[in-house]
Scaffold this motif. Structure first.
Motif, PDB file in Angstrom:
ATOM      1  N   ILE A  69      -2.438   1.916  -8.892  1.00 10.47           N
ATOM      2  CA  ILE A  69      -1.254   1.923  -9.641  1.00 10.47           C
ATOM      3  C   ILE A  69       0.016   1.133  -9.771  1.00 10.47           C
ATOM      4  O   ILE A  69       0.713   0.971 -10.677  1.00 10.47           O
ATOM      5  CB  ILE A  69      -0.663   3.214  -9.074  1.00 10.47           C
ATOM      6  N   ASN A  70       0.271   0.409  -8.319  1.00  7.71           N
ATOM      7  CA  ASN A  70       0.922  -0.366  -8.253  1.00  7.71           C
ATOM      8  C   ASN A  70      -0.026  -1.986  -7.013  1.00  7.71           C
ATOM      9  O   ASN A  70      -0.862  -1.535  -6.617  1.00  7.71           O
ATOM     10  CB  ASN A  70       2.552  -0.146  -7.739  1.00  7.71           C
ATOM     11  N   ARG A  71       1.067  -2.605  -6.018  1.00  9.19           N
ATOM     12  CA  ARG A  71      -0.193  -3.498  -5.400  1.00  9.19           C
ATOM     13  C   ARG A  71       0.000  -3.017  -4.344  1.00  9.19           C
ATOM     14  O   ARG A  71      -0.845  -2.896  -3.583  1.00  9.19           O
ATOM     15  CB  ARG A  71       1.751  -4.331  -4.909  1.00  9.19           C
ATOM     16  N   TYR A  72       0.738  -1.387  -4.104  1.00 10.87           N
ATOM     17  CA  TYR A  72       0.196  -0.851  -2.200  1.00 10.87           C
ATOM     18  C   TYR A  72      -1.078   0.158  -2.985  1.00 10.87           C
ATOM     19  O   TYR A  72      -1.063   0.590  -2.213  1.00 10.87           O
ATOM     20  CB  TYR A  72       1.779  -0.112  -2.333  1.00 10.87           C
ATOM     21  N   ILE A 100     -13.907  10.104  -3.077  1.00  7.53           N
ATOM     22  CA  ILE A 100     -12.605   9.517  -4.165  1.00  7.53           C
ATOM     23  C   ILE A 100     -11.894   9.963  -2.960  1.00  7.53           C
ATOM     24  O   ILE A 100     -11.719  10.205  -1.538  1.00  7.53           O
ATOM     25  CB  ILE A 100     -12.311  11.447  -4.798  1.00  7.53           C
ATOM     26  N   ALA A 101     -11.144   8.132  -2.818  1.00  7.89           N
ATOM     27  CA  ALA A 101      -9.668   8.496  -2.100  1.00  7.89           C
ATOM     28  C   ALA A 101      -9.168   7.583  -2.438  1.00  7.89           C
ATOM     29  O   ALA A 101      -9.060   7.306  -3.450  1.00  7.89           O
ATOM     30  CB  ALA A 101     -10.712   7.405  -0.510  1.00  7.89           C
ATOM     31  N   VAL A 102      -7.690   7.752  -2.040  1.00 11.37           N
ATOM     32  CA  VAL A 102      -6.828   7.092  -1.688  1.00 11.37           C
ATOM     33  C   VAL A 102      -6.473   5.498  -0.557  1.00 11.37           C
ATOM     34  O   VAL A 102      -6.925   5.466  -0.059  1.00 11.37           O
ATOM     35  CB  VAL A 102      -5.183   7.518  -1.540  1.00 11.37           C
ATOM     36  N   LYS A 103      -5.761   4.459  -1.311  1.00  8.02           N
ATOM     37  CA  LYS A 103      -6.184   3.473  -0.763  1.00  8.02           C
ATOM     38  C   LYS A 103      -4.058   2.526  -0.743  1.00  8.02           C
ATOM     39  O   LYS A 103      -4.176   3.229  -1.670  1.00  8.02           O
ATOM     40  CB  LYS A 103      -6.938   2.249  -1.353  1.00  8.02           C
ATOM     41  N   GLY A 104      -3.628   2.531   1.028  1.00  7.54           N
ATOM     42  CA  GLY A 104      -2.906   2.119   1.015  1.00  7.54           C
ATOM     43  C   GLY A 104      -3.220   0.631   1.086  1.00  7.54           C
ATOM     44  O   GLY A 104      -3.521   0.356   2.131  1.00  7.54           O
ATOM     45  N   THR A 105      -2.152  -0.206   0.576  1.00  7.77           N
ATOM     46  CA  THR A 105      -2.339  -1.735   0.933  1.00  7.77           C
ATOM     47  C   THR A 105      -0.731  -2.419   1.448  1.00  7.77           C
ATOM     48  O   THR A 105      -0.305  -2.104   1.053  1.00  7.77           O
ATOM     49  CB  THR A 105      -2.732  -2.814  -0.469  1.00  7.77           C
ATOM     50  N   ILE A 106      -1.022  -2.944   2.069  1.00  7.05           N
ATOM     51  CA  ILE A 106       0.204  -3.794   3.106  1.00  7.05           C
ATOM     52  C   ILE A 106      -0.226  -5.340   3.169  1.00  7.05           C
ATOM     53  O   ILE A 106      -0.990  -5.395   3.368  1.00  7.05           O
ATOM     54  CB  ILE A 106       0.782  -3.723   4.659  1.00  7.05           C
ATOM     55  N   PRO A 107       0.775  -6.197   1.832  1.00  7.36           N
ATOM     56  CA  PRO A 107       0.203  -7.128   1.469  1.00  7.36           C
ATOM     57  C   PRO A 107       0.989  -8.226   2.494  1.00  7.36           C
ATOM     58  O   PRO A 107       2.103  -8.249   2.818  1.00  7.36           O
ATOM     59  CB  PRO A 107       0.541  -7.614   0.223  1.00  7.36           C
ATOM     60  N   LEU A 108       0.027  -9.308   3.019  1.00  2.00           N
ATOM     61  CA  LEU A 108       0.587 -10.040   4.183  1.00  2.00           C
ATOM     62  C   LEU A 108       0.771 -11.463   3.387  1.00  2.00           C
ATOM     63  O   LEU A 108       0.011 -12.410   3.926  1.00  2.00           O
ATOM     64  CB  LEU A 108       0.054 -10.205   5.251  1.00  2.00           C
ATOM     65  N   GLY A 109       1.391 -11.237   2.444  1.00  2.00           N
ATOM     66  CA  GLY A 109       1.593 -13.150   1.625  1.00  2.00           C
ATOM     67  C   GLY A 109       0.711 -12.617   0.634  1.00  2.00           C
ATOM     68  O   GLY A 109       0.173 -11.419  -0.079  1.00  2.00           O
ATOM     69  N   TYR A 115      -5.230  -2.349   4.546  1.00  4.99           N
ATOM     70  CA  TYR A 115      -5.247  -1.705   3.779  1.00  4.99           C
ATOM     71  C   TYR A 115      -5.901  -0.152   4.561  1.00  4.99           C
ATOM     72  O   TYR A 115      -6.759  -0.597   5.733  1.00  4.99           O
ATOM     73  CB  TYR A 115      -6.035  -1.160   2.026  1.00  4.99           C
ATOM     74  N   GLY A 116      -5.164   0.910   4.364  1.00  5.76           N
ATOM     75  CA  GLY A 116      -5.868   1.690   4.829  1.00  5.76           C
ATOM     76  C   GLY A 116      -6.602   2.624   3.236  1.00  5.76           C
ATOM     77  O   GLY A 116      -6.182   2.978   2.576  1.00  5.76           O
ATOM     78  N   ARG A 117      -7.445   3.371   4.208  1.00  5.68           N
ATOM     79  CA  ARG A 117      -8.297   4.604   2.674  1.00  5.68           C
ATOM     80  C   ARG A 117      -8.353   6.283   3.379  1.00  5.68           C
ATOM     81  O   ARG A 117      -8.444   6.317   4.672  1.00  5.68           O
ATOM     82  CB  ARG A 117      -9.615   4.369   2.566  1.00  5.68           C
ATOM     83  N   VAL A 140     -14.108  14.628   5.655  1.00  4.65           N
ATOM     84  CA  VAL A 140     -12.707  13.774   5.025  1.00  4.65           C
ATOM     85  C   VAL A 140     -14.111  12.517   5.732  1.00  4.65           C
ATOM     86  O   VAL A 140     -14.050  12.302   6.099  1.00  4.65           O
ATOM     87  CB  VAL A 140     -11.852  14.329   6.767  1.00  4.65           C
ATOM     88  N   LEU A 141     -12.913  11.470   5.034  1.00 10.65           N
ATOM     89  CA  LEU A 141     -13.048  10.251   4.949  1.00 10.65           C
ATOM     90  C   LEU A 141     -11.708   9.241   5.188  1.00 10.65           C
ATOM     91  O   LEU A 141     -10.880   9.376   4.487  1.00 10.65           O
ATOM     92  CB  LEU A 141     -13.401   9.200   3.361  1.00 10.65           C
ATOM     93  N   TYR A 142     -12.086   8.614   6.040  1.00 13.75           N
ATOM     94  CA  TYR A 142     -11.058   7.288   6.551  1.00 13.75           C
ATOM     95  C   TYR A 142     -11.409   6.362   6.371  1.00 13.75           C
ATOM     96  O   TYR A 142     -12.107   6.864   7.355  1.00 13.75           O
ATOM     97  CB  TYR A 142     -10.295   7.795   7.426  1.00 13.75           C
ATOM     98  N   GLY A 143     -10.411   5.205   6.574  1.00 14.54           N
ATOM     99  CA  GLY A 143     -10.947   3.863   7.087  1.00 14.54           C
ATOM    100  C   GLY A 143     -10.206   2.848   6.846  1.00 14.54           C
ATOM    101  O   GLY A 143      -8.900   3.281   6.472  1.00 14.54           O
ATOM    102  N   ALA A 144     -10.514   1.747   7.594  1.00 10.62           N
ATOM    103  CA  ALA A 144      -9.156   0.673   7.598  1.00 10.62           C
ATOM    104  C   ALA A 144      -9.595  -0.461   7.393  1.00 10.62           C
ATOM    105  O   ALA A 144     -10.750  -0.735   7.587  1.00 10.62           O
ATOM    106  CB  ALA A 144      -7.994   0.527   8.684  1.00 10.62           C
ATOM    107  N   GLY A 145      -8.880  -1.792   6.764  1.00 11.44           N
ATOM    108  CA  GLY A 145      -9.890  -2.568   6.435  1.00 11.44           C
ATOM    109  C   GLY A 145      -8.602  -4.081   6.233  1.00 11.44           C
ATOM    110  O   GLY A 145      -7.676  -3.562   6.791  1.00 11.44           O
TER     111      GLY A 145
END
Length: 160
Positions: A69-72, A100-109, A115-117, A140-145
Motif C-alpha cells: 500500500i505504501n513503504r510501511y 491472510i495478513a497485514v504487514k507493517g514495515t520499519i525501514p532502517l535505511g 517488519y511484523g505480520r 491468529v497469525l503473527y510474526g516478526a522479521g
C-alpha cells in the motif's frame, strides 16, 4: 471469514491514506522455505486434529502474494505446506496452511528493514487423514522479521 478479511483490508487501507508511495514494487511474491517451529499439531490415532505430542523436524515450503500500500504497510495472502514428523509417535503427514495478513514495515535505511505480520490462518491435513473441519482449524497469525534488499527486485527475509 469474509468479515475478518474485510476488516483487515479496510483497516490497512485507512491507515495508508495520505502517505505517498515510496519506491517499492506495488505487487510482490515471496517464496518461503525453512523449518517450521511454531506449529505443535501432529497426526494422532484419533484423527481429530488434536496434538498428540511435541512435533519436531517440521519442514515448510510456501509462497505469499503481497500488495504494498505504501513503504510501511502491505497486505499478503499465502499458502504454506508443512511436512510433519513426530518424534513421539513416529508418524508423519502434510498440512496445508492458508493465511491472510497485514504487514507493517520499519525501514532502517534503503537496504535493511524490520517488519511484523498479523492476520488469520487456517490449516487442513492434505494427506487424506481427517484433521477436522477447516473452518474449525483457524487461528491468529503473527510474526516478526528482518528484510535485506539485495537489489530493486530481490531481497532476503528471516522471520519467526
Amino acid at each position: 471469514m469474509k468479515k475478518i478479511i474485510g476488516i483487515i483490508l479496510i483497516a490497512a487501507s485507512t491507515l495508508a491514506i495520505g502517505d505517498e508511495m515510496y519506491e517499492v514494487q506495488p505487487i510482490y511474491i515471496n517464496i518461503n522455505t525453512g523449518i517450521a517451529t511454531g506449529y505443535s499439531f501432529t497426526n494422532n490415532s484419533n484423527n481429530d486434529g488434536q496434538s498428540s505430542g511435541a512435533s519436531t523436524n517440521n519442514y515448510s515450503l510456501g509462497a505469499n502474494l503481497g500488495f504494498n500500500i505504501n513503504r510501511y504497510l502491505a497486505t499478503e495472502v499465502g499458502y504454506n505446506q508443512l511436512w510433519l514428523a513426530s518424534s513421539s509417535s513416529n508418524s508423519s503427514g502434510r498440512v496445508g496452511i492458508e493465511d491472510i495478513a497485514v504487514k507493517g514495515t520499519i525501514p532502517l535505511g534503503n537496504i535493511f528493514s524490520l517488519y511484523g505480520r498479523a492476520g488469520v490462518a487456517g490449516y487442513q491435513n492434505v494427506d487424506g487423514n481427517s484433521a477436522g473441519n477447516f473452518a474449525n482449524n483457524m487461528g491468529v497469525l503473527y510474526g516478526a522479521g528482518a528484510q535485506w534488499a539485495l537489489s530493486k527486485n530481490w531481497s532476503l527475509r528471516a522471520e519467526d
